[in-house]
Design an enzyme around this catalytic site. Structure first.
Site, short mmCIF file in Angstrom:
data_model
loop_
_atom_site.label_atom_id
_atom_site.label_comp_id
_atom_site.label_asym_id
_atom_site.label_seq_id
_atom_site.Cartn_x
_atom_site.Cartn_y
_atom_site.Cartn_z
N VAL A 168 78.26 38.85 53.23
CA VAL A 168 77.65 38.12 54.35
C VAL A 168 78.20 36.71 54.34
CG1 VAL A 168 75.49 39.42 54.43
CG2 VAL A 168 75.66 37.39 52.99
N SER A 169 78.38 36.16 55.53
CA SER A 169 78.63 34.72 55.65
C SER A 169 77.37 34.14 56.27
CB SER A 169 79.85 34.44 56.51
OG SER A 169 79.64 34.91 57.82
N THR A 170 77.19 32.87 56.21
CA THR A 170 75.94 32.24 56.67
C THR A 170 75.65 32.58 58.11
OG1 THR A 170 76.34 30.41 55.17
CG2 THR A 170 74.74 30.05 56.91
N GLN B 41 74.61 36.28 58.53
CA GLN B 41 73.31 36.62 57.97
C GLN B 41 72.20 36.21 58.95
OE1 GLN B 41 72.78 35.22 54.01
NE2 GLN B 41 70.85 36.26 53.72
#
Length: 499
Positions: free
Chosen positions: A8-10, A13
């Site tokens: 996941v990347s910020t 997510q």
């Protein structure tokens, strides 16, 4: 062994809610067992291949430890179609089965097409996100708003209204720095002297540090924001996001955009344009003007350059028919010198007398000096410098082509050695391009008549305090360095370049 790759990347997510825990849980369901090895990448963009979890997974696949890989869907592997295809081909060559939780991946024409389409859509989606963020920031800047807090000394950031406000305590220090640097004084010498003075005066830096470094002072002197114009969109940082996962030689460097692409917004002024312009003129010569003294003193130390080979000319003591003489020479004897010089020399006494005589005349006829300073010498100097850098760029590019050709013909030179030289030439080319950009910016500043008049006024003020009959070596040197940027010498001509 079965592997699960969750990522996941910020931004993803927040958008989708597919957390690392969710992906692991769903992966175990798909595997039908808890006996799995997890390779998580939390907070890493799928735009780059260099990620800790992915790097370890690829290594273990190569070592034959993994037989099956479970992943939520293709865009968890990578956001770019090309990277997805590289990874899957790498896995398939090792006989590893790749399974997606949100869809089956079959080795059929239809399956390959579907997989490629998903990858393309994912890459498009990532590009749109980047475009929207970039456009949003640019639109904000076009509206006269400050995009983000750059923690500029002298200002506080008003986040609610996206603007800078003057911090009065820090603004007084900024004015002090410019005054100490641009006006003759008995307090400090040069940028390093200013840094030491601020440290000894217990003035904290922006982040509260007790020690001022000369580079911090230099950055303040270079910052145009203090004139009331804050430049945004100056630096191109595209591709730098994945730098922390790349090898040093593969890291993407920040690049200065052309001045035409900068977006200026207004902010409170701390210093005048004249003070800033004059400081920029002095900055180019700061290192030479305040260089440490050697065993012997030379009136034009750091100012003389050979007009033939472009080497700087330094003072030296030598023997001439058994008599000790002092000369300026362009000869470089150090082992690492790239340009050994063309052998030009001139007696110090002769050149010193010519230059001082001209300075003395200027000080007694300031109108002549102002005309020379503003109308001719400055522009000629920068045009000459620009031509020199452009010639160096041509040589550097030619050297790179020659090395590439040498590499392709395998002339016995080591591959790593060639790669190292290519990296050095690439760095050299980038440095020269940056110098060209800086020259273009400085040239527009240097042509301002007001700053030329201000420089002459400050020099005359200093000169009038002195007794002309009792001028010391130091007095003469100070006056010369305040008026002259460079003395270009050839056997046929002497060109005195003023600020």
């Amino acid at each position: 062994m079965i592997a699960i790759y969750p990522r996941v990347s910020t931004e993803e997510q927040v958008k989708s809610g597919f957390s690392i825990d969710y992906q692991i849980r769903e992966g175990k369901k798909k595997a039908g067992t808890d006996e799995v090895k997890i390779y998580p990448d939390e907070g890493y963009s799928g735009e780059y291949l260099e990620r800790p979890g992915m790097s370890q997974l690829r290594k273990d696949v190569k070592d034959g430890l993994i037989t099956k890989i479970i992943c939520l869907d293709p865009d968890r592997l990578a956001r770019k179609l090309m990277l997805q295809l590289i990874i899957t081909e790498e896995f398939e060559k090792r006989g590893v089965e790749l399974i997606f939780i949100n869809g089956e991946y079959a080795k059929t024409p239809e399956g390959q097409l579907f997989y490629s389409m998903r990858g393309a859509i994912s890459e498009f989606e990532k590009a749109k996100i980047t475009e929207r963020m970039t456009s949003g920031r640019k639109e904000k800047a076009d509206q006269g708003k400050v995009i983000k807090n750059s923690f500029l000394y002298g200002y506080d950031y008003d986040k609610e209204n996206s603007r800078y406000l003057i911090n009065e305590d820090e603004a007084r220090v900024v004015r002090l720095i410019f005054n100490l640097f641009t006006k003759p004084n008995d307090i400090v010498e040069g940028i390093n002297g200013i840094a030491n003075y601020l440290t000894e005066s217990n003035i904290p830096t922006k982040r509260g540090a007790k020690v001022w470094h000369k580079q911090v002072v230099r950055q303040i002197l270079l910052n145009e924001t203090y004139t009331g114009r804050f430049a945004q969109n100056k630096w191109n940082t595209e591709g730098m996001l994945g730098n922390k996962h790349k090898l040093p030689e593969d890291k993407v460097k920040m690049k200065l955009r052309p001045v035409s692409e900068w977006i200026y917004v207004e902010c409170p002024r701390i210093i005048t344009d004249i003070e800033y312009d004059y400081a920029q003129k002095l900055l180019g010569e700061a290192r030479r003007r305040f260089a440490k003294e050697g065993l012997n003193q030379y009136l034009l130390s750091g100012l003389v350059r050979c007009g033939t080979c472009e080497n700087t000319m330094t003072g030296r003591k030598s023997k001439n028919w058994g008599k000790t003489v002092f000369q300026y020479t362009d000869i470089k004897n150090t082992s690492g010198a790239k340009n050994k010089g063309c052998g030009t020399t001139v007696f110090c006494g002769v050149l010193d007398e010519i230059v001082w005589s001209q300075v003395h005349n200027w000080l007694n006829q300031p109108e002549e000096m102002a005309a020379a300073s503003v109308e001719e010498s400055q522009e000629n100097y920068w045009e000459m410098n620009k031509s020199r850098i452009e010639r160096e760029l041509i040589k550097t590019k030619a050297a790179r082509k020659k090395l590439i050709k040498l590499f392709s013909t395998d002339m016995g030179m080591g591959e790593e050695e060639i790669r190292e030289e290519l990296r050095e030439l690439a760095d050299r080319e980038e440095s020269l391009n940056k110098q060209l950009s800086e020259l273009d910016l400085e040239l527009s500043t240097i042509k301002k008549l007001e700053s030329g008049k201000n420089m002459l006024a400050e020099t005359l003020k200093y000169y009038l305090k002195l007794n002309p009959e009792e001028l010391t070596f130091e007095n003469k040197q100070a006056l010369i360095r305040m008026l002259i940027k460079e003395v270009r010498y050839t056997r046929e001509d002497i060109n005195i370049v003023t600020f």
